[in-house]
Design an enzyme around this catalytic site. Structure first.
Site, PDB file in Angstrom:
ATOM      1  CB  CYS A 278      -1.800  -8.099   4.466  1.00 46.41           C
ATOM      2  SG  CYS A 278      -0.149  -8.806   4.629  1.00 46.41           S
ATOM      3  CB  THR A 549      23.789   4.196   7.198  1.00 44.28           C
ATOM      4  OG1 THR A 549      24.631   4.231   6.037  1.00 44.28           O
ATOM      5  CG2 THR A 549      24.563   4.709   8.396  1.00 44.28           C
ATOM      6  CE1 TYR A 550      23.965  -3.031   8.309  1.00 37.02           C
ATOM      7  CE2 TYR A 550      22.421  -2.175   6.681  1.00 37.02           C
ATOM      8  CZ  TYR A 550      22.677  -2.935   7.807  1.00 37.02           C
ATOM      9  OH  TYR A 550      21.647  -3.592   8.442  1.00 37.02           O
ATOM     10  CB  THR A 552      27.589  -0.302   1.489  1.00 41.05           C
ATOM     11  OG1 THR A 552      26.344  -0.779   2.026  1.00 41.05           O
ATOM     12  CG2 THR A 552      28.728  -0.708   2.411  1.00 41.05           C
ATOM     13  CB  THR A 561      23.063   6.353   2.288  1.00 38.90           C
ATOM     14  OG1 THR A 561      22.993   5.880   3.643  1.00 38.90           O
ATOM     15  CG2 THR A 561      24.043   5.499   1.506  1.00 38.90           C
ATOM     16  CD  GLU A 626      22.661  -1.879  -1.457  1.00 41.79           C
ATOM     17  OE1 GLU A 626      23.451  -0.932  -1.244  1.00 41.79           O
ATOM     18  OE2 GLU A 626      22.659  -2.522  -2.529  1.00 41.79           O
TER      19      GLU A 626
END
Length: 657
Positions: A278, A549-550, A552, A561, A626
């Site tokens: 990286c 979580t939202y 959505t 979800t 997301e």
């Protein structure tokens, strides 16, 4: 330097007279648009806001040590740039004033040392004087460093601060200083690529002067603690609740109390990031190591560090790629080995956490396509331009680059490891991400609780593990480059992930059963035994990532979800041989489409092979935020995998010793 000595001398004289049109003694630097609220709920009290490595002592023109800031050395530049990241606006302003004077002196000193006159052969006395000056500079900076390199790095830092700083007055002053230097024919750097990420458009990332108060506060805190606003932080800021937990944990691991010296912690981070090649993270932690007063010689590789650090190499290798191979014997070798390599229990526990933390962070940086920081040598270029910018022009405070001069198109494309064919990368992938289908499957799983026997649970786990090993193999290596550079920090650089299902001596390495050893009941307690603060922070971060979580899903609202998030977490653990007896692994195949599985496997097992093609191939109807959410879960799940195997080996050693 490449510029004319006379131009530099005239620039210095002009600056010292105060007659430059970009700055005068009566000009007041603007205050930040959103100063830190001392009464806000910061992570730590005010006394802890300054990193221990950056003493951040306040210097002004009245101090006896003021003139010392004009000495040309890496230490001088580092301390001064650290002062500019101070939480107090007046301290930052004092640092900016000193910097504006010192940078001209540094340039002149570097030019005097680096350039050889084309005529007028110097006298013997002049030769002796120049020799003494050069020797003095080399003693301060290391024999392998040239004064011009120090100046170029300082100018690159100025460029970074003019773009990636949450404090308005710092951006403004650094921008004007660069304009002033260019106006005096000084060769200044220009940005090669101003994007934060190769995969996520800048328009989707909060700019440094964002109106979002929570994000802006986190930007400020990150800058104060780390002397920079990192690209990875700006991407994580798409989820401020998680970023808060990450910054707390990262600060404690690197800069708070603990068994290991600060320099050791940063170097262990370099070793961990190098295992996954990286570049971004290695560069970042090299800079952090030097800010903490680390020995520059150590950056030449493992052969130049204490034997105690070198002894971690095998553990680093195994935790990064095949953690199931870590045994109590590896712990015993470190704890009971040669006196020069011996680790105390608290030190080793902290080292394991650091290694796993930065293995996970490398996953995040690769999977979200984090671009190198602007002050990395390949992220900017020095191109002399005679066209002087308007004095009123200043760099954008967001994610774009300042227009100090047009960069060569050849230079402009050096980062495009996958060229300009972004849309073409979706070819060959099945059309996926149908939101309605995914929602219907999640709803069905929630409504219909399937009765599954223990034998069937085991069969589904083995099936999922085998499918992951046979059907999802990442393609060719992405052009990460620099293999020889990473090799200096690792042993056996070609050692990599091996499918758990295809592991050697499988009978001797059984499946890791969560009911026998898990994070909450076992590993967390071991970490807490040696550092309760870090254990609590890790636990909170895991919970935040797992439960974030939202409600959505793409364009849909009020969506549960839970099952989808659980499937992502379990799939990562499954690929590393960790089984949950109470989880129905049939849900993984129902909820995770094939391109998403490919992304999860590539990111968690072969992070350096992650490409824009893999990133763009899943969830095409979903937002970038997301996808970053999924990546956060992969990173945290992968971190927990390392801690489970590492702490289990430590637990077994402590029990048997």
């Amino acid at each position: 330097m490449d510029n004319n000595l006379t131009s530099l001398s005239l620039a210095l004289e002009s600056h010292e007279r105060g007659d430059n049109k970009y700055r005068n003694s009566s000009t007041q630097l603007p205050l930040p648009t959103s100063p830190i609220n001392e009464n806000s709920n910061c992570r730590f009290d005010a006394a802890c806001l300054n990193p221990p490595y950056c003493e951040k002592t306040v210097y002004s023109e009245d101090d006896d040590d003021y003139d010392s800031y004009e000495k040309l050395s890496y230490d001088t530049a580092q301390k001064l740039f650290a002062q500019i990241s101070h939480k107090d606006p007046m301290v930052r302003r004092a640092g900016l004033d000193i910097l504006s004077r010192s940078i001209f002196q540094w340039i002149r000193n570097a030019d005097n040392i680096d350039q050889t006159p084309q005529s007028n052969t110097p006298s013997p006395n002049e030769k002796v004087e120049n020799s003494h000056q050069l020797e003095s500079c080399r003693k301060m900076n290391g024999h392998h460093e040239e004064p011009s390199k120090i100046v170029k790095q300082a100018l690159a830092s100025l460029l970074r601060l003019s773009i990636r700083c949450p404090f308005q007055e710092v951006r403004f002053e650094c921008s004007q200083l660069l304009c002033e230097l260019q106006g005096e024919n000084v060769d200044i750097p220009t940005v090669v690529k101003g994007d934060v990420s190769r995969y996520i458009p800048n328009s989707q990332i909060n700019p440094v002067d964002t109106d979002d108060e929570q994000t802006y506060t986190l930007y400020e805190e990150s800058f104060i603690h780390n002397c920079r606003l990192e690209h990875m932080v700006m991407v994580m800021a798409l989820h401020p609740q998680y970023l808060q937990q990450f910054l707390d944990t990262n600060y404690h691991l690197l800069q708070s109390k603990g068994a290991l010296p600060f320099q050791y912690r940063s170097y262990i981070a370099i070793m961990a990031a190098a295992r996954h090649r990286c570049t971004y993270l290695v560069h970042l932690m090299e800079a952090h190591f030097l800010l903490q007063g680390g020995d520059r010689e150590w950056l030449r590789g493992l052969n130049h560090v204490p034997a105690k650090l070198r002894a971690l190499s095998t553990l680093n290798k195994l935790l990064a790629h095949r953690p199931w191979l870590v045994t109590p014997n590896h712990i015993k070798e470190l704890v009971d080995g040669d006196a020069t390599c011996r680790w105390q229990h608290p030190e080793l526990a902290q080292a394991i956490v650091l290694l796993c933390h930065f293995h996970g962070l490398a996953v995040f940086c690769h999977a979200t396509g984090i671009n190198l920081e602007i002050d990395h040598e390949t992220a900017h270029a020095f191109h002399y331009k005679s066209t002087q910018p308007s004095p009123n022009s200043s760099p954008s405070s967001g994610s774009t680059s300042p227009n100090y001069g047009r960069v060569s198109p050849i230079i402009d494309n050096i980062w495009d490891d996958e060229a300009d064919s972004f849309p073409a990368f979706t070819k060959g992938f099945e059309q996926t991400g149908d939101v309605e289908v995914l929602m219907e499957r999640m709803k069905k799983l929630q409504e219909e609780e399937e009765e599954v026997t223990r034998e069937e649970m085991n069969r589904r786990f083995e099936k999922e593990k085998d499918e992951a090993s046979h059907g999802l193999i990442p393609g060719t290596n992405s052009p990460v480059g620099g293999a020889a550079y990473f090799a200096r920090y690792v042993v056996d650089p070609d050692f990599s992930y091996q499918e758990f299902a295809k592991r050697d001596v499988a009978a001797e390495i059984p499946t890791f059963r969560e009911q026998d050893y898990n994070w909450s009941d076992h590993a967390c307690l071991v970490v807490r035994k040696f550092n309760s603060d870090v254990a609590d922070l890790l636990d909170m971060k895991f919970n935040t990532a797992y439960n974030l979580t939202y409600k959505t899903l793409a364009s849909k609202d009020n969506v549960d979800t839970t099952s989808l998030r659980r499937a992502v977490w379990m799939y990562v653990h499954c690929m590393y041989g960790i089984m949950y007896d109470d989880y129905n692994y049939g849900e993984v195949n129902q909820l995770l489409e094939r391109p998403l599985k490919l992304f999860i496997k590539t990111a968690s097992c072969f992070p350096e092979k992650t490409t824009r093609k893999v990133y763009d191939g899943f969830w095409k109807q979903f937002r970038h935020s997301e996808k970053v959410h999924v990546t956060i879960m992969i990173m945290e799940s992968r971190l927990q995998v390392g801690l489970l195997y590492g702490m289990r080996a430590l637990t077994d050693y402590l029990r048997d010793s």
